[in-house]
Design an enzyme around this catalytic site. Structure first.
Site, short mmCIF file in Angstrom:
data_model
loop_
_atom_site.label_atom_id
_atom_site.label_comp_id
_atom_site.label_asym_id
_atom_site.label_seq_id
_atom_site.Cartn_x
_atom_site.Cartn_y
_atom_site.Cartn_z
N GLU A 126 14.69 24.11 4.80
CA GLU A 126 15.96 24.57 4.24
C GLU A 126 16.97 23.42 4.39
O GLU A 126 17.12 22.89 5.49
CB GLU A 126 16.46 25.80 4.98
CG GLU A 126 15.54 27.00 4.89
CD GLU A 126 15.99 28.13 5.79
OE1 GLU A 126 16.94 28.84 5.42
OE2 GLU A 126 15.41 28.28 6.88
N ARG A 179 5.31 26.67 17.53
CA ARG A 179 6.30 25.64 17.30
C ARG A 179 6.35 24.69 18.49
O ARG A 179 5.88 25.01 19.58
CB ARG A 179 7.68 26.25 17.06
CG ARG A 179 8.21 27.01 18.26
CD ARG A 179 9.56 27.65 17.97
NE ARG A 179 10.58 26.65 17.77
CZ ARG A 179 11.83 26.95 17.42
NH1 ARG A 179 12.19 28.20 17.21
NH2 ARG A 179 12.71 25.99 17.27
N LYS A 211 18.72 24.42 14.90
CA LYS A 211 19.63 23.67 14.03
C LYS A 211 21.06 24.16 14.17
O LYS A 211 22.01 23.37 14.09
CB LYS A 211 19.17 23.79 12.57
CG LYS A 211 18.05 22.86 12.20
CD LYS A 211 17.89 22.70 10.69
CE LYS A 211 17.25 23.89 10.06
NZ LYS A 211 16.96 23.66 8.63
#
Length: 554
Positions: free
Chosen positions: A32, A257, A267
């Protein structure tokens, strides 16, 4: 012995063996564009592109740009730069979810016509209340029974801008009793009267990420949709949409992850660090962003090696950041020139060396690199050494300089400390030494054996430079793990994560350019910062020669 296959490779090989997807392997990296990529994304990049390379397949770079409120072309450009720098090429396969907005809208219409989606006028708070909790069923919306015709009319009105932002959404009609909260009539579209960085004001409704993501995978004929474990609970919705629309169905596969100690990977929280000016931007060398690591001097090869070294797992775990730093040292040790830099200078006058005389001393650039060559360094009567390489009252096993003791100057002569000069406060300000004339490195005929070797620079020719020494940004292994104590990750910022100093370096470094990497002998690896002016390099510390934090934790 070959490395065993990880579980994703096993899935891919089984698919190939069974002839699934015409024996194609087609992956994608779908960021994104709402922030800069970090080391966690680097693992995903290496995995997606690496799998395709391994099995002769393809990888798309796709920007899932469904939220114009948070997205920016700055992030798009930064992401492309990072992926290329890591060594991967998506060739002509650069896509955007916004490329598919019309098709996604058309599919939403199909869902409405099938009675599988409806327009809901409930407020956000009302919808949250209706969803309930995982242990109890939710409550159906009063707007769930709208007719297909009414939903089609209202959804078109949403598209045409007839309604206020936040007044209506399109929801999937699935199951308000599902134990999976993501299946309790999730929102598929919302009204956002905000220009998009690619489509401008063409749309005022935008698909939710969960709606656009899987359908974009389908449009691109992705075979293996690889994502991190937090998307496992989203997979039933991913599958439901593809099945109900009866379109090509990629396989979603989740992996653990990357979690690093002493590091924040959100983020949103990284943006807090930037906007709160706790760091000097997304590419601050203390940040775990790819751009920050590049600026700090981390080689792309080291990050790829690190991603391979930690492997692919199904269960979450925390990786010690020391393993990343080891991977960096491993590459830099083989590739960087050793240069002389004195970070805490102490002047040495060699009393028996002729005044005005300058000799050129040959020094090997990198003993680990047979092709590394050598360079010449000026040597003169006055030199600088590290203050820490002298002790007036030295212990028996101190093999550097002390009164009456000898030491070898790297690539030069053996010297002996004869006298110590102090200021009025008793601080040592200069050493008076003598050199052994026939002890020059490479042609030593002195027969003397000395145990210590230290680095130095000539006073007259030394270049004064700015050095930025970096430490870890956080001084706690789990900076985000103290919510129960009423603290946030910001409470664990390391106040000593940046120390700016002046160093005296050998004159060859005057020609160093942004991105050049060197090892300051006996100190660490450094990289020239982009802020540097011509002839005045600024050096960022990349990593020390060893893990200094291992000692701190004991």
């Amino acid at each position: 012995m070959e490395d065993s296959l990880n579980f994703i490779e096993q899935i891919v090989e089984k698919d190939l063996e069974n002839g699934k997807n015409e024996k194609r392997v087609h992956t994608r990296f779908p960021p994104e564009p709402n922030g800069y990529l970090h080391i966690g994304h680097a693992k995903s990049i290496c995995l997606n592109f690496g799998l395709a390379q391994q099995y002769g397949g393809k990888t798309n770079l796709r920007f899932d740009d469904t939220n114009p409120v948070k997205e920016d072309v700055e992030y798009v450009d930064a992401i492309k730069k990072d992926v290329k720098w890591l060594g991967f090429d998506w060739e002509e396969r650069e896509f955007y979810s916004s490329d598919y907005f019309q098709q996604l809208y058309d599919w939403a219409i199909i869902l409405i016509k099938k009675g599988l989606a409806y327009v809901d006028d409930s407020t956000l708070e009302e919808m949250r209340a209706m969803r309930g909790v995982p242990t109890e069923p939710g409550t159906e919306s009063p707007f769930r029974t709208r007719t297909v015709e009414e939903n089609l009319e209202l959804f078109e009105g949403m598209k045409n801008g007839d309604f206020d932002e936040g007044s209506r959404v399109l929801r999937a009609n699935i199951d308000m009793t599902s134990p999976n909260m993501h299946m309790r009539d999730p929102v598929l579209y919302r009204i956002l009267k905000t220009d998009h960085h690619r489509t401008g004001d063409a749309w005022c409704i935008y698909p939710m990420y969960d709606f656009a993501h899987g359908l974009s995978d389908s449009l691109e004929k992705i075979t293996h949709s690889i994502c991190t474990l937090e998307f496992e609970v989203h997979r039933p919705l991913y599958d439901w949409l593809l099945e109900k629309l009866e379109i090509f169905h990629p396989q979603q596969i989740e992996f653990a992850r990357l979690n690093l100690n002493y590091t924040i990977m959100s983020k949103r929280k990284l943006l807090q660090l930037v906007e709160g000016e706790h760091v000097k931007g997304w590419d601050d060398p203390r940040m775990p962003t790819i751009s920050g690591m590049r600026r700090r001097g981390y080689p792309a090869e080291a990050i790829r090696n690190f991603a391979k070294r930690i492997g692919v797992a199904k269960r979450e775990n925390i990786i010690d950041i020391a393993l990343l730093e080891f991977s960096v040292r491993e590459v830099l040790n083989k590739t960087t020139a050793r240069v002389m830099a004195v970070l805490d200078p102490l002047k040495v006058t060699i009393s028996n060396y002729p005044e005005g005389k300058v000799e050129e001393m040959e020094s090997i650039n990198n003993p680990e690199d047979p092709e590394g060559g050598s360079r010449m360094m000026p040597f003169s009567r006055e030199i600088y050494i590290e203050r820490g390489d002298f002790l007036e009252d030295a212990p028996r096993k101190f093999f550097r300089l002390s009164p009456g003791k000898m030491v070898r100057l790297k690539s030069a002569y053996i010297i002996q400390c004869d006298d110590v000069v102090k200021d009025a406060e008793g601080n040592v300000v200069e050493l008076i030494c003598s050199y052994v004339e026939n002890s020059r490195s490479g042609s030593d005929e002195s027969g003397l054996k000395v145990k210590g070797t230290i680095h130095w620079v000539s006073v007259e020719q030394a270049l004064e430079v700015e050095v930025r020494n970096y430490d870890r940004l956080f001084n706690d292994e789990n900076p985000d793990g103290h919510k129960n104590e009423g603290k946030t990750f910001l409470d664990y910022l390391n106040p000593d994560s940046l120390a700016v100093a002046t160093a005296m370096v050998e004159p060859s470094l005057k020609a160093a350019k942004a991105g050049d990497q060197v090892q300051f002998m006996r100190k660490g690896y450094y990289c020239v910062d982009p802020d540097s002016a011509e002839g005045a390099p600024i050096f960022n510390m990349t990593v020390g020669l060893r893990d200094s934090w291992a000692k701190k934790k004991k």
